[in-house]
Motif scaffolding. Structure first.
Motif, PDB file in Angstrom:
ATOM      1  N   HIS A 179       0.877  -1.177   0.000  1.00 53.15           N
ATOM      2  CA  HIS A 179       0.000   0.000   0.000  1.00 53.15           C
ATOM      3  C   HIS A 179       0.910   1.222   0.000  1.00 53.15           C
ATOM      4  CE1 HIS A 179      -3.253   2.558   2.229  1.00 53.15           C
ATOM      5  NE2 HIS A 179      -3.183   2.841   0.942  1.00 53.15           N
ATOM      6  N   MET A 187       1.914   5.397  -0.677  1.00 52.66           N
ATOM      7  CA  MET A 187       1.430   6.775  -0.599  1.00 52.66           C
ATOM      8  C   MET A 187       2.313   7.660  -1.475  1.00 52.66           C
ATOM      9  SD  MET A 187      -0.738   8.936   0.666  1.00 52.66           S
ATOM     10  CE  MET A 187      -1.447   8.076   2.083  1.00 52.66           C
ATOM     11  N   ASP A 209       3.272  11.445  -3.068  1.00 55.37           N
ATOM     12  CA  ASP A 209       3.265  12.830  -2.611  1.00 55.37           C
ATOM     13  C   ASP A 209       3.796  13.719  -3.734  1.00 55.37           C
ATOM     14  OD1 ASP A 209       3.333  15.196  -1.206  1.00 55.37           O
ATOM     15  OD2 ASP A 209       5.132  14.688  -0.053  1.00 55.37           O
ATOM     16  N   CYS A 227      -4.084   4.753 -10.746  1.00 52.45           N
ATOM     17  CA  CYS A 227      -4.450   5.368  -9.462  1.00 52.45           C
ATOM     18  C   CYS A 227      -5.799   6.062  -9.537  1.00 52.45           C
ATOM     19  CB  CYS A 227      -3.377   6.373  -9.032  1.00 52.45           C
ATOM     20  SG  CYS A 227      -3.168   7.766 -10.176  1.00 52.45           S
ATOM     21  N   ASP A 263      -3.087   7.584  -2.483  1.00 56.36           N
ATOM     22  CA  ASP A 263      -2.561   6.261  -2.161  1.00 56.36           C
ATOM     23  C   ASP A 263      -3.012   5.235  -3.195  1.00 56.36           C
ATOM     24  OD1 ASP A 263      -5.194   6.545  -1.175  1.00 56.36           O
ATOM     25  OD2 ASP A 263      -4.939   4.766   0.057  1.00 56.36           O
ATOM     26  N   GLN A 317      -3.052   0.815  -3.780  1.00 55.12           N
ATOM     27  CA  GLN A 317      -2.784  -0.548  -3.342  1.00 55.12           C
ATOM     28  C   GLN A 317      -2.297  -1.337  -4.553  1.00 55.12           C
ATOM     29  OE1 GLN A 317      -2.962  -2.138  -0.158  1.00 55.12           O
ATOM     30  NE2 GLN A 317      -1.844  -3.626  -1.399  1.00 55.12           N
ATOM     31  N   ALA A 338       3.028   2.773   2.831  1.00 52.89           N
ATOM     32  CA  ALA A 338       2.166   3.098   3.966  1.00 52.89           C
ATOM     33  C   ALA A 338       2.149   1.939   4.947  1.00 52.89           C
ATOM     34  CB  ALA A 338       0.754   3.412   3.478  1.00 52.89           C
TER      35      ALA A 338
END
Length: 220
Positions: A136, A138, A140, A165, A182, A184, A219
């Protein structure tokens, strides 16, 4: 010899009749369940124990209003995806622009989508994707708009065999901020590198946005 008084036959008959009636009444009351508890009377199947449905964790690709900037956890181990120090992994369509610039806030890449709404694509290396397999992650995007020219950007991803995404929208102001999303990732080997595509102005008015960096972390 003194004998006790005998009850009249009529009284004996009345008492016997009352006792018989009471016995019959008790018998029928027992048969019809008058003396049973509520639990004994409930002969239907037991009701299932209520359970909570699992929450749907899927996120819409493009919500009705743009998302707001967030704040990344600086304690995480961030993996660099893009830095303006190396703009060679950025693909710019013919009607778009991308220029490395610098001011007192640091170095950044100023991108401007074309009138066609074409997006600028940032490479996500295969080596980076391999670290995210089955995780998972994340992402930025550290960005801002030009001074006095707030804009709405859209973000799309193409991770090849690992999916995408969904389409994201963000309202970007002149203050430098972090725009998070985020993903997966499935547990499968990426066949190639991927891309993150950014449209600097979804209204197609030629507004630009400054990209300071793009990074990703796993994450917890």
């Amino acid at each position: 010899r003194i004998r006790g008084r005998r009850l009249p036959l009529t009284a004996i008959f009345v008492v016997a009749t009352l006792l018989a009636a009471a016995g019959i009444g008790l018998y029928f009351a027992k048969q019809t369940g008058v003396f049973k508890t509520a639990a004994e009377l409930d002969t239907g199947p037991p009701e299932p124990t209520p359970t909570l449905d699992s929450e749907d964790s899927s996120q819409p690709g493009d919500t009705g209003s743009p998302q707001k900037p967030g704040e990344a956890d600086q304690s995480k181990n961030w993996i660099n995806v893009f830095s303006p120090a190396d703009p060679t992994h950025v693909s710019t369509p013919s009607d778009a622009g991308a220029d490395v610039m610098k001011d007192d806030t640091g170095q950044f890449l100023r991108i401007r989508s074309g009138v066609s709404g074409s997006a600028i694509a940032f490479d996500v290396g295969q080596g980076v994707l391999e670290k995210l397999v089955g995780k998972h992650a994340m992402f930025d995007i550290v960005a801002r708009s030009e001074e006095g020219k707030e804009t709405q950007i859209s973000v799309d991803c193409n991770f090849g065999d690992l999916g995408d995404c969904g389409r994201k929208r963000y309202a970007v102001g002149h203050e430098r901020n972090e725009y998070l999303f985020d993903v997966q990732f499935p547990d499968k080997h990426p066949g190639a590198a991927g891309t993150i595509a950014i449209n600097s102005d979804i209204d197609q008015k030629g507004k630009s946005v400054d990209i300071y960096e793009i990074r990703v972390s796993i994450a917890q």
